[in-house]
Structures are given as C-alpha cells and as structure tokens.
Write a protein that holds these residues in place. Structure first.
Motif, PDB file in Angstrom:
ATOM      1  N   SER A 178       7.069  -0.731   5.221  1.00 26.61           N
ATOM      2  CA  SER A 178       6.026  -0.041   5.994  1.00 26.61           C
ATOM      3  C   SER A 178       5.925   1.427   5.598  1.00 26.61           C
ATOM      4  O   SER A 178       4.833   2.024   5.647  1.00 26.61           O
ATOM      5  CB  SER A 178       6.325  -0.143   7.493  1.00 26.61           C
ATOM      6  N   ASN A 223       7.211   2.847   2.570  1.00 25.04           N
ATOM      7  CA  ASN A 223       7.244   3.147   1.139  1.00 25.04           C
ATOM      8  C   ASN A 223       6.368   2.157   0.373  1.00 25.04           C
ATOM      9  O   ASN A 223       6.159   1.021   0.808  1.00 25.04           O
ATOM     10  CB  ASN A 223       8.678   3.067   0.604  1.00 25.04           C
ATOM     11  N   ALA A 224       5.903   2.605  -0.794  1.00 25.80           N
ATOM     12  CA  ALA A 224       5.078   1.751  -1.653  1.00 25.80           C
ATOM     13  C   ALA A 224       5.966   1.132  -2.730  1.00 25.80           C
ATOM     14  O   ALA A 224       6.282   1.777  -3.747  1.00 25.80           O
ATOM     15  CB  ALA A 224       3.954   2.568  -2.291  1.00 25.80           C
ATOM     16  N   ASP A 259       6.836  -1.827  -5.618  1.00 20.79           N
ATOM     17  CA  ASP A 259       6.137  -2.689  -6.577  1.00 20.79           C
ATOM     18  C   ASP A 259       6.603  -4.140  -6.483  1.00 20.79           C
ATOM     19  O   ASP A 259       5.861  -5.068  -6.826  1.00 20.79           O
ATOM     20  CB  ASP A 259       6.366  -2.184  -8.005  1.00 20.79           C
ATOM     21  N   ILE A 277       0.992  -5.652   8.224  1.00 22.58           N
ATOM     22  CA  ILE A 277       0.590  -4.708   7.175  1.00 22.58           C
ATOM     23  C   ILE A 277      -0.617  -5.255   6.430  1.00 22.58           C
ATOM     24  O   ILE A 277      -0.691  -6.460   6.158  1.00 22.58           O
ATOM     25  CB  ILE A 277       1.772  -4.485   6.193  1.00 22.58           C
ATOM     26  N   GLN A 318      -2.988  -6.590   3.613  1.00 21.77           N
ATOM     27  CA  GLN A 318      -2.568  -7.405   2.472  1.00 21.77           C
ATOM     28  C   GLN A 318      -2.445  -6.598   1.185  1.00 21.77           C
ATOM     29  O   GLN A 318      -1.564  -6.854   0.358  1.00 21.77           O
ATOM     30  CB  GLN A 318      -3.569  -8.559   2.269  1.00 21.77           C
ATOM     31  N   ASP A 319      -3.320  -5.604   1.008  1.00 23.04           N
ATOM     32  CA  ASP A 319      -3.278  -4.840  -0.245  1.00 23.04           C
ATOM     33  C   ASP A 319      -2.079  -3.908  -0.315  1.00 23.04           C
ATOM     34  O   ASP A 319      -1.811  -3.299  -1.362  1.00 23.04           O
ATOM     35  CB  ASP A 319      -4.578  -4.057  -0.438  1.00 23.04           C
ATOM     36  N   ARG A 320      -1.346  -3.748   0.800  1.00 22.35           N
ATOM     37  CA  ARG A 320      -0.163  -2.884   0.798  1.00 22.35           C
ATOM     38  C   ARG A 320       1.141  -3.686   0.737  1.00 22.35           C
ATOM     39  O   ARG A 320       2.226  -3.117   0.714  1.00 22.35           O
ATOM     40  CB  ARG A 320      -0.144  -2.003   2.057  1.00 22.35           C
ATOM     41  N   PRO A 370       3.774  -5.689  -1.244  1.00 16.09           N
ATOM     42  CA  PRO A 370       4.160  -5.949  -2.635  1.00 16.09           C
ATOM     43  C   PRO A 370       4.537  -7.420  -2.823  1.00 16.09           C
ATOM     44  O   PRO A 370       4.783  -8.139  -1.851  1.00 16.09           O
ATOM     45  CB  PRO A 370       5.381  -5.046  -2.820  1.00 16.09           C
TER      46      PRO A 370
END
Length: 588
Positions: free
Chosen positions: A500, A502-503, A505, A529, A531-533, A535
C-alpha cells in the motif's frame, strides 16, 4: 371302440359311467368328448341306457393351455433370483418361491398358511420392534397402495438378519384387495461394498491430506537444505568441501524426487490426478528435458539426443506438464542405468482424420544395462525393484515407471518396453494430442512468452513475504546473486501495508504465514488497492499440487514457485513478470 364297449357293459350291470374319449365326427375331424351313460331301470329291471355325449375339445385345449401357462409361470417363479412371496387379504402366506425360501433358510411349506410378519419381519432396521399395523407389507394389504422400500431388515430361520430392498404390490380383483405380492433382494453385500467404498474414500482423502501436510512440512526444511547447499557451492571451497557439498546437494535432489513420486502416486491411487489441456511447444519441451539432464550426462560422458518428425506442428494441445513428467521419468531412468553410449528421444506423429485425433508417439532408447526378459512384466508394478544389487547401486523408489504408466493411461494412451539384457532398452508411449492451427499457435506463443523481457537484468523493486527465517535468507541471497535487493516482511498484514505504501515491481508471497496467509492477503489487496497499483504476486509454497496452483491463480496471483526454490525458477519469474526494459514512448 373296445374302450366304449367296456363302459357300456358296466352300465348294463346297473353302474352309471362317465368317461372322456376321442372320436371322429361325420366330417372326419377328431374331437374330444365326454360321455355319460346312465342305466334306465323299470321295476328293478334295466330296460335301456341313457347316453349323453358332449364336445369338450375347446374346453380340453383351454385347460391344457392353462396348465402350460401355469408350468411356465412356476418355472419363471422358481428361476428368478429375487425372493417372491404372496399374501392373501388376511396377511396369510399363499406362496413362496425357492429363492425367497433359500434366503430365509426355511422350506416353503413352513410358510404356507402362516402369517409371515412375526416370522421374518418383526424388527425395524434400527433393531426396534415393528408392529404389524406399521409394517409396509401389511399396510399395502389393507390400503392397496404400492410401496417401495430401499432398506429394511428381514430375519432368517437361524436368527440372523439381512438387509433387504423390496417392493409390495397389491393383488386387486374386481376392485377388491385380494392380498399382496412382495419382491425382495438381499442387499447386505451391496451395502457392505458401499460402506467399504466410503471408508476407502475417506481413508484416501485422509492419506491425501496427510501427504499434502507432510509435503509442506518437509519442503520447508528441504528448501533450507537445497537452497543453502546451492549457495555454499557458489562460494570458495576446498576440493574436499566442494565434494561434500555436492553430495549434500545430490542427496537433497534424490530426497525431493522421492517426495514428488510418493505424492504423485498417492494422487493417482485416489483418482485425483487432474489433467489440463493447453497449447505447448513440443520441441521446446524436449530441449528443456535434455538441458535438465545435460550436467549428469556430461559427468558420465553420455550424449542425449532428440529427433522430431518434421511433420509434427510447432504447437500441440495436450497436458504438457504430464507429458514432460513422463519424459523426465523415462530419460532419468535411462540415464541412471546407462554408463556408456547415448540416450535418444524420438517423436513421431500419427495423424487422424481430424486435428484433434492426432497421437504423439514417443520412444526413449538407451544403451544401458538392459532388462532380463523374465523381469519385464515387473517393470510397471508398484514399488517393484528388479534386482537388489542393482537397486543399491542405482537407487530409486520403483514408482517412476508406475506413475508414468498411470499418467499415460489416464490420458488415453499406452506404454510398452523392449529390452535386451546388456544392450539397452527402448520405452515407447503414445498419447492423444491435438494439432492446432496458426491462430492457436500464436495464442500458445503468447501463453508461453508473454511479458518475457529481452535482457537478463532490469532494475526492479522486490518484496519478499516469508515467515520462515531460513527461507527469507535463501530468497534474499538468491536475489543478491542475481543482482537485486529486496524488502522483507513476515506475514500477510505486513505485506498489504508494504504494498500500500510502496511501488513494488514484483512480490514473492509465501502461502502459509501467521496472522494472515498469502491467499487472504492477495485477495484483500485486490479488494483494497486499484488494480493498476498491484504488482505481479508470485506464490512461493511447499504445496506442490496442481490444485494449489489453480487456487493461487484464481485468487489473483500471477505465477507459482514450489519449495525448495530453485535459482533457475526464481530467475524465470523475475524475467517473465518483472518490468520490461523496452523504452517507453512519451505520450503525444
């Protein structure tokens, strides 16, 4: 004629006579007649004979037909295996066939004229007393309603009981209930079989669950053994240390193979081995199998070769995982028992009238020790090991070929072996596999290569969610070996919090963790969250069954790694699901 004279003489002596005979009438036809001769007596003196002749041909033929039908009905009644008995309107037994008498242990005459209920049907299935007024048989006698009872208890003469299934049909004549007929079967054996089957199914389920649990528990320490040994071999070691480490690695691999064989055998025994048909590249599969065994083949100075019939399409549809498993078993077996020469894998295709009717024909040929002719029939038997001395030298559970045979058979194929002792063996198996058209080939290509990056390494941010400290260390060491750093957490709640904020990969998510497991964490992520966020989440677990993988994919995970984690598998998922290194075009 003499026959009639005899009776006439008797009448003349004053004795009335009745008899039946056959005569020829005026038209020449033979008919049956009854003759009655009565003396005419006047003043105690016989003055004549009064005779009556009746044509009884039709009555005679009718009576004979009735007798014949009666014999046929009696024959049928005495021949059927079902027990049959009949009651009159008062519940008294009128007849009973031999099958019924045999099942009851009585003579039929012991029943005739008696009320059957107190003798054979006085108890319910639960052992409690059954009053006659509540008995389904006598209820039918009273109300004329047909009844079918699936399970009840009848009693034998020796005091033992047996389970029966029966039907009661009323006998109705001119609207009046005349009694009932009972047709029954002894189903004690059938119920025992059903109960045995249910018990076996429960035992198989318990065994499957036990093995699944044991598999997970064993795979966790196995992950530490195999992973740490792999890392240890990659460090600077003396020759003696490296030899010891390689022995540990080989022993770990052997233990893992035994574990996989036992799990597969258990699933096959319980009938829970599911098949999944999907497009696959046959040539690529053979390359992977050859690559898998290349290090061992090089150590023994053996060559592994494969050849495909050029007419085989690039992509086929079948259960690629099971076909590969059979090939791995057969090639592994060939490599185990071959010390010099080569191992050849040849694949041909038998095309049917339709693409879906094609059959792939595999042959795995080695130049190994071969198999004695009198031992060939033992090859595909469970836990069969052909020779104790050979087994001590080469090892194995004896399950590989059994599993291969079962897999081939559930796919609708066949497997066989040809061997000459001292010269080598050839194992052949054929399985159905449909050809696919160009569009399907494109789909298959996308299925296997979607999101595969062009280079080996792209910077990425990785999260490892794993509660076991040894497994965490192995994953971090593996990632560092590949040139990556990773954040770590120890349960599903921490994983949700980290994702939630951190981004990432890619996320390597253990399935079994305290507080919240990986499946629940993944499900909540997809709910909380955008969907595009989210990983790509890769399941990492000791559960190796296909249904476990399907559960992971259904919940929203993208891929699946079984413990013990292999460095090559970790590299594959990073390449397949990590970010691409393709340049991004600025929007117009």
């Amino acid at each position: 004629m003499q026959y009639g004279k005899h009776y006439f003489e008797m009448v003349k002596q004053g004795e009335p006579q009745y008899y039946e005979t056959r005569i020829v009438n005026s038209s020449g036809r033979k008919i049956e007649v009854s003759v009655t001769n009565v003396p005419i007596i006047v003043d105690k003196e016989m003055v004549g004979v009064y005779g009556i002749v009746s044509d009884i041909t039709e009555r005679k033929e009718y009576t004979e037909r009735i007798q014949e039908l009666s014999k046929q009905h009696e024959l049928i009644l005495n021949t059927v295996t079902e027990g049959i008995f009949g009651l009159d309107a008062d519940g008294i037994t009128m007849f009973m066939n031999p099958a019924a008498a045999s099942m009851f242990g009585y003579e039929a005459k012991e029943f005739i004229g008696k009320n059957s209920h107190p003798i054979i049907h006085h108890t319910r299935a639960d052992g409690s007393h059954l009053p006659q007024e509540e008995c389904p048989i006598h209820m039918t006698v009273l109300d004329g309603q047909r009844r079918s009872i699936k399970e009840d208890v009848f009693w034998r003469k020796d005091g033992s009981s047996f389970l029966v299934q029966y039907q009661v049909t009323p006998i109705i004549e001119q609207g009046q209930i005349q009694g009932a007929v009972v047709v029954f079967n002894d189903v004690t054996g059938e119920r025992e079989i059903v109960r045995a089957k249910e018990t076996a199914e429960l035992a198989a389920q318990a065994k499957s669950e036990f093995l699944s649990m044991v598999s997970h528990e064993i795979r966790t320490p196995m992950n530490g053994i195999v992973g740490m040994t792999e890392l240890l071999i990659g460090t600077d070691l003396s020759e003696e240390q490296r030899e010891y480490a390689e022995i540990i690695r080989d022993s770990g691999d052997a233990l893992l193979n035994i574990l996989n064989d036992i799990l597969d055998f258990s699933k096959l025994e319980s009938g829970k081995m599911a098949l999944a048909y999907e497009p696959f590249a046959l040539r690529k599969m053979l390359e992977q199998v050859a690559e898998l065994f290349k290090p061992r083949a090089d150590e023994k100075h053996l060559e592994i070769r494969y050849r495909l019939n050029p007419s085989i399409p690039e992509f086929m549809v079948g259960d690629a995982i099971r076909i590969r498993q059979i090939l791995v078993n057969l090639v592994g077996n060939a490599l185990k028992f071959t010390d010099q020469g080569s191992i050849d894998v040849n694949v041909d295709i038998i095309k049917g009238r339709k693409p879906e009717d094609s059959v792939l024909d595999f042959a795995v040929q080695d130049t190994g020790i071969g198999i004695p002719a009198d031992k060939l029939d033992q090859l595909f038997q469970s836990f069969s090991q052909l020779h104790p001395v050979i087994n001590r030298k080469y090892g194995g559970t004896g399950l590989g070929l059994v599993i291969s045979k079962r897999l081939v058979e559930i796919m609708g194929g066949s497997i066989s072996v040809e061997s000459i002792e001292g010269e080598g063996s050839t194992f052949r198996f054929a399985v159905p596999a449909a050809s696919v058209d160009a569009s399907a080939e494109q789909t298959a290509s996308q299925f296997h290569h979607d999101r595969t990056r062009q280079s080996d390494k792209v910077a990425m941010r990785i999260l490892v969610a794993e509660d076991h400290p040894v497994n965490r260390k192995i994953l971090r060491e593996y990632l560092e070996k590949l040139g990556y750093q990773a954040d770590v957490c120890t349960n599903g709640v921490e994983a949700i919090d980290a994702i939630s904020q951190n981004a990432y990969d890619i996320v390597l998510m253990d399935i079994h963790m305290p507080v919240m497991d990986g499946l629940k964490a993944t499900d909540l992520l997809h709910r909380l969250i955008p969907q595009d966020r989210i990983p790509p989440i890769i399941a990492v677990t000791g559960n190796a069954k296909r249904e476990d993988k399907e559960a992971c994919l259904e919940i929203g995970m993208r891929d699946f790694i079984s413990k013990p984690v292999m460095l090559s598998e970790l590299k594959r998922v990073l390449q397949q699901w990590g970010p691409r290194d393709e340049p991004q075009l600025a929007p117009n």
